[in-house]
Enzyme design. Structure first.
Site, mmCIF file in Angstrom:
data_model
loop_
_atom_site.group_PDB
_atom_site.id
_atom_site.type_symbol
_atom_site.label_atom_id
_atom_site.label_comp_id
_atom_site.label_asym_id
_atom_site.label_seq_id
_atom_site.Cartn_x
_atom_site.Cartn_y
_atom_site.Cartn_z
ATOM 1 N N ASP A 48 0.840 -1.208 0.000
ATOM 2 C CA ASP A 48 0.000 0.000 0.000
ATOM 3 C C ASP A 48 0.870 1.251 0.000
ATOM 4 O O ASP A 48 0.787 2.080 0.893
ATOM 5 C CB ASP A 48 -0.939 -0.030 1.217
ATOM 6 C CG ASP A 48 -1.786 -1.294 1.248
ATOM 7 O OD1 ASP A 48 -2.939 -1.239 0.799
ATOM 8 O OD2 ASP A 48 -1.283 -2.337 1.698
ATOM 9 N N TYR A 84 -1.520 4.369 -6.339
ATOM 10 C CA TYR A 84 -2.761 5.045 -5.952
ATOM 11 C C TYR A 84 -3.044 6.216 -6.881
ATOM 12 O O TYR A 84 -2.139 6.819 -7.433
ATOM 13 C CB TYR A 84 -2.633 5.574 -4.512
ATOM 14 C CG TYR A 84 -2.758 4.496 -3.464
ATOM 15 C CD1 TYR A 84 -4.002 4.063 -3.028
ATOM 16 C CD2 TYR A 84 -1.626 3.910 -2.921
ATOM 17 C CE1 TYR A 84 -4.122 3.073 -2.065
ATOM 18 C CE2 TYR A 84 -1.744 2.919 -1.958
ATOM 19 C CZ TYR A 84 -2.984 2.505 -1.534
ATOM 20 O OH TYR A 84 -3.107 1.526 -0.582
ATOM 21 N N ASN A 119 -6.690 -3.999 -4.843
ATOM 22 C CA ASN A 119 -7.941 -3.505 -5.416
ATOM 23 C C ASN A 119 -7.771 -2.163 -6.119
ATOM 24 O O ASN A 119 -8.399 -1.894 -7.142
ATOM 25 C CB ASN A 119 -9.035 -3.418 -4.344
ATOM 26 C CG ASN A 119 -8.593 -2.651 -3.112
ATOM 27 O OD1 ASN A 119 -7.677 -3.076 -2.400
ATOM 28 N ND2 ASN A 119 -9.241 -1.533 -2.834
ATOM 29 N N HIS A 221 -10.449 -2.494 7.390
ATOM 30 C CA HIS A 221 -11.208 -3.359 6.482
ATOM 31 C C HIS A 221 -11.714 -4.617 7.169
ATOM 32 O O HIS A 221 -12.699 -5.220 6.714
ATOM 33 C CB HIS A 221 -10.341 -3.754 5.281
ATOM 34 C CG HIS A 221 -10.083 -2.620 4.334
ATOM 35 N ND1 HIS A 221 -11.085 -1.979 3.651
ATOM 36 C CD2 HIS A 221 -8.917 -2.022 3.948
ATOM 37 C CE1 HIS A 221 -10.566 -1.030 2.887
ATOM 38 N NE2 HIS A 221 -9.256 -1.036 3.054
ATOM 39 N N HIS A 247 -3.512 -4.233 2.349
ATOM 40 C CA HIS A 247 -4.909 -3.789 2.335
ATOM 41 C C HIS A 247 -5.245 -2.919 3.539
ATOM 42 O O HIS A 247 -5.662 -1.771 3.357
ATOM 43 C CB HIS A 247 -5.855 -4.975 2.225
ATOM 44 C CG HIS A 247 -7.253 -4.599 1.807
ATOM 45 N ND1 HIS A 247 -7.511 -3.709 0.779
ATOM 46 C CD2 HIS A 247 -8.476 -5.009 2.273
ATOM 47 C CE1 HIS A 247 -8.819 -3.586 0.624
ATOM 48 N NE2 HIS A 247 -9.421 -4.353 1.515
ATOM 49 N N HIS A 249 -4.025 -0.488 6.270
ATOM 50 C CA HIS A 249 -2.841 0.361 6.305
ATOM 51 C C HIS A 249 -2.247 0.374 7.711
ATOM 52 O O HIS A 249 -2.310 1.372 8.434
ATOM 53 C CB HIS A 249 -3.176 1.778 5.840
ATOM 54 C CG HIS A 249 -3.634 1.836 4.417
ATOM 55 N ND1 HIS A 249 -3.872 3.026 3.754
ATOM 56 C CD2 HIS A 249 -3.894 0.853 3.512
ATOM 57 C CE1 HIS A 249 -4.255 2.772 2.506
ATOM 58 N NE2 HIS A 249 -4.282 1.468 2.345
#
Length: 329
Positions: A48, A84, A119, A221, A247, A249
């Site tokens: 991430d 991102y 994702n 999440h 996923h 953070h």
């Protein structure tokens, strides 16, 4: 009615195509053997991250470089959400250089990177991240959907987890690049069969599975129920040692109550979510940190050592396991 030669040939071709549709192919394999005299393997894990150096991405990269030099790391693992907010537009997207090549500049980080898709990567042009053209732009880059890295004493099984989550196929706020995934049910079935078969055939001392999404997490999440239902039973049955994800953070370790399996989150490569933690059984939640950082693995014939580092290079948590004993530190 008799068939002429042309008709027979066409039917044979059609039959061959139909007959091979449901054949489960083996996952692509890469050999990356230890180079140290004692046979040990040292790895950095980060997830991430891709934000053009913002949200402390550059600071995490700096500390990774220092630790990479100290450990003489063999390679780096990325747990996904590499760029991102919406992946790459094509294989010439400047975001690749701005968020990867220009950030991870330390000499120790010019080793092979093995990456899975997250994702956010699926919100862009997936084929761009999978394109061999990126390796021409930066030789350390490698990203595939699902694959295996064989390091002798340990095998790493990288799994494409984004297509497992139902909500991405129904939400209206974002568009996802599902080319190569549909029909989804067939794709997921094949992934699970490929992973199960590869784990069954593995003779490595250690088995480590890597995906972007959490299986269990006390973070924002939370659990990914689709993976709990479909992937976890395979990992437990095949006696996998570690499941590593991004996923969420954060940095995190959860112990399974049912097996030796440990759930490790390394998703602190840039933006973190301060204070975003849910209640969890303290006997299972061994460590949780809601800030930026990364993880290291040291693997030998008889032991795996895990360490989590923050953005200042300070050790936050260490844990190790052998095939015979478990110990926390």
């Amino acid at each position: 009615m008799a068939l002429n030669n042309k008709t027979t040939t066409i039917l044979l071709v059609v039959y061959t195509v139909v007959a091979t549709v449901n054949v489960v192919a083996e996952l692509q394999r890469f050999d990356h053997r230890p180079t140290k005299a004692d046979g040990s393997l040292d790895i950095l894990v980060v997830g991430d991250w891709g934000r053009r150096g913002l949200y402390n991405q550059s600071d995490v990269a700096f500390q990774m470089g220092k630790m990479g030099e100290k450990m003489n790391v063999d390679f780096i693992v990325s747990t996904g959400d590499n760029f991102y907010d919406d992946g790459l537009t094509d294989d010439n997207d400047p975001l690749f250089v701005e968020s990867f090549t220009k950030i991870y500049t330390a000499k120790s980080l010019q080793k092979q990177w093995y990456s899975v898709l997250g994702n956010h990567d699926y919100r862009g042009n997936v084929f761009a991240q999978l394109s061999p053209a990126l390796k021409q732009r930066d030789s350390k880059w490698l990203c595939l959907r699902s694959f295996i890295v064989n390091s002798g004493i340990v095998e790493f099984f990288f799994v494409d987890t984004t297509p497992f989550q139902d909500k991405y196929f129904t939400e209206e706020d974002h568009d996802y690049d599902w080319r190569g995934i549909l029909p989804r049910e067939e794709y997921l079935s094949n992934v699970l069969k490929e992973v199960e078969m590869a784990l069954e055939e593995s003779s490595a001392t250690w088995k480590i599975v890597i995906g972007h999404h959490t299986i269990f997490s006390a973070g924002h999440h939370g659990n990914t129920q689709e993976l709990v239902d479909q992937l976890l039973p395979i990992l437990e049955e095949k006696e996998v040692d570690l499941y590593i994800n991004g996923h969420d953070h954060c940095l995190q370790q959860i112990s399974s109550p049912n097996s030796q399996l440990q759930f490790l989150t390394s998703g602190g490569g840039s933006k973190a979510w301060r204070g975003d933690i849910n209640q969890w059984n303290p006997n299972e939640l061994k460590f949780y940190y809601d800030g930026q950082g990364f993880m290291t693995l040291r693997i030998t014939d008889d032991e795996i050592g895990v360490a989590f580092y923050d953005v200042f290079g300070e050790i936050l948590h260490e844990w190790s396991t052998s095939k015979y004993t478990l110990k926390d530190s």
